[in-house]
Scaffold this motif. Structure first.
Motif, PDB file in Angstrom:
ATOM      1  N   ALA A   4       0.837  -1.204   0.000  1.00  0.00           N
ATOM      2  CA  ALA A   4       0.000   0.000   0.000  1.00  0.00           C
ATOM      3  C   ALA A   4       0.871   1.252   0.000  1.00  0.00           C
ATOM      4  CB  ALA A   4      -0.925  -0.019   1.206  1.00  0.00           C
TER       5      ALA A   4
ATOM      6  N   GLN B  67      -5.818  11.420  -0.168  1.00  0.00           N
ATOM      7  CA  GLN B  67      -6.183  10.006  -0.375  1.00  0.00           C
ATOM      8  C   GLN B  67      -6.588   9.338   0.941  1.00  0.00           C
ATOM      9  OE1 GLN B  67      -2.772   8.526  -2.503  1.00  0.00           O
ATOM     10  NE2 GLN B  67      -3.519   9.311  -4.452  1.00  0.00           N
ATOM     11  N   GLN B  68      -5.867   9.659   2.002  1.00  0.00           N
ATOM     12  CA  GLN B  68      -6.241   9.122   3.312  1.00  0.00           C
ATOM     13  C   GLN B  68      -7.629   9.598   3.704  1.00  0.00           C
ATOM     14  OE1 GLN B  68      -4.966   6.991   5.496  1.00  0.00           O
ATOM     15  NE2 GLN B  68      -3.343   6.529   4.042  1.00  0.00           N
ATOM     16  N   LYS B  71     -10.344   7.606   2.108  1.00  0.00           N
ATOM     17  CA  LYS B  71     -10.628   6.314   2.778  1.00  0.00           C
ATOM     18  C   LYS B  71     -11.488   6.552   4.020  1.00  0.00           C
ATOM     19  CE  LYS B  71      -6.473   4.166   1.059  1.00  0.00           C
ATOM     20  NZ  LYS B  71      -5.046   3.884   1.310  1.00  0.00           N
ATOM     21  N   GLN B  74     -15.024   7.064   3.073  1.00  0.00           N
ATOM     22  CA  GLN B  74     -15.753   5.805   2.802  1.00  0.00           C
ATOM     23  C   GLN B  74     -16.258   5.190   4.100  1.00  0.00           C
ATOM     24  OE1 GLN B  74     -13.200   3.177   0.604  1.00  0.00           O
ATOM     25  NE2 GLN B  74     -13.525   4.262  -1.324  1.00  0.00           N
ATOM     26  N   GLU B  75     -15.394   5.204   5.114  1.00  0.00           N
ATOM     27  CA  GLU B  75     -15.810   4.655   6.414  1.00  0.00           C
ATOM     28  C   GLU B  75     -16.965   5.470   6.987  1.00  0.00           C
ATOM     29  OE1 GLU B  75     -12.607   4.355   9.204  1.00  0.00           O
ATOM     30  OE2 GLU B  75     -13.967   3.750  10.828  1.00  0.00           O
TER      31      GLU B  75
END
Lengths: 99, 253
Positions: A4, B67-68, B71, B74-75
């Protein structure tokens, strides 16, 4: 995890504009006719980066704000789960024991 | 306040991108100018280059942060769906509790009304002996069924006759002021509530042992009424007298 991080590093390098600027400078040094092409590439890359940023989800707030929102949502879910569990397990109609 | 004034990641990214565009354009223009004029720049291009590198690094870091955040977003979307589901469950439970409350309220109200009726009945309670006594008295007046020895022609009726009413209390009260006005002996006698012997009807069924209105019924027979010389209005009212073996009057014996 390592995969990742490697992917993340590759994506970061992909959005760097320095390689394109370097190519432009090299073309200028060589007096190459490709300098205009390289300039166009740089312009296109900047435009694509702007579109990508506009479409990215979740960046309307700063990271601390987002973390706060996440914590609030988690707390909401926890509280509502607790409430439902409480009322489902609550027996209001205990039959009186025969004396 | 600092948190509120903090720029969003999107704003910072766009700002850094604009800086990169400006710096790269300036650098290229400066290099082109220096080459065309063949004049050495006093290190200004180095400064611009350093700034460009710095901005580029900042841009890359911000993209990683973005980008983090994606994510995390999404959560958060999954959690929002969970919250919606829980809200639906709570609303369903609320609806069921409301229905249960309504049913219970109705039941409690009806129970209270019944308790009031019970309390009222207890306060106005009457002994069973008294009720039986009254029932016996009602039955003994031949209002429930005809006496055993009733035959067509008998002037007795299940209701008070004209003569019986006049011989009662009401008859006495009505006739008191007119005492002495009417000189007829029958009228006086009637007003006094006493029937003269001349006017007393004598029938074969009458015996000294039998008191009128005190015989309990025992038989179930149907009688047709045609009493000779009897009051015509009584004839119109009663066409048949029936006795009922299932009469509610109790046996006086």
């Amino acid at each position: 995890m390592a995969v990742a991080q490697a992917k993340l590093g590759k994506e970061s390098d992909d959005c760097s504009l320095l390689p394109l600027v370097h190519d432009i400078i090299k073309c200028m040094d060589k007096d190459s006719p490709d300098v205009h092409q390289e300039l166009a590439k740089l312009k296109t890359k900047i435009q694509e980066a702007r579109e990508q940023i506009s479409n990215m989800p979740g960046i309307e707030s700063s990271p601390p704000e987002q973390q706060q929102q996440l914590a609030t949502l988690r707390e909401q879910v926890r509280t509502k789960n607790q409430l439902l569990q409480k009322y489902k397990s609550l027996c209001m109609f205990d039959a009186p024991k025969a004396s | 306040m600092a948190a509120l004034a903090e720029k969003s990641t999107k704003e910072r990214l766009l700002s850094v991108l604009d800086d990169l565009e400006v710096l790269s354009r300036e650098l290229i223009e400066m290099l082109a100018l220096s080459r065309s004029q063949k004049l050495p720049q006093p290190g200004e291009d180095t400064q611009i280059l350093e700034l460009l590198v710095q901005r580029d690094k900042e841009f890359q870091e911000l993209m990683a942060v973005a980008q983090q955040q994606g994510k995390v977003h999404q959560e958060m979307q999954l959690l929002e769906k969970e919250v919606e589901k829980r809200d639906r469950d709570i609303q369903q439970l609320q609806k069921q509790l409301k229905e249960a409350e309504h049913i219970l309220a109705t039941a409690v109200y009806q129970a209270k009304e019944k308790l009031k009726s019970i309390d009222k009945a207890r306060k106005g309670s009457i002994s069973s002996e008294e009720i039986i006594k009254y029932a016996h008295r009602i039955s003994a007046s031949n209002a429930v069924c005809a006496p055993l020895n009733w035959v067509p022609g008998d002037p007795r009726r299940p209701y008070p006759t004209d003569l019986e009413m006049r011989s009662g209390l009401l008859g006495h009260m009505a006739n008191l002021p007119t005492n002495g006005v009417n000189g007829h002996l029958p009228g006086d006698a009637l007003a006094a509530g006493r029937l003269p012997d001349v006017l007393t009807p004598h029938y074969p069924w009458q015996s000294s042992d039998v008191s009128v209105g005190m015989l309990p019924p025992h038989h179930s027979n149907d009688f047709s009424l045609e009493p000779p010389g009897h009051n015509k209005e009584n004839e119109d009212d009663v066409e048949a007298m029936s006795t009922d073996s299932s009469s509610s009057s109790s046996d006086s014996d």
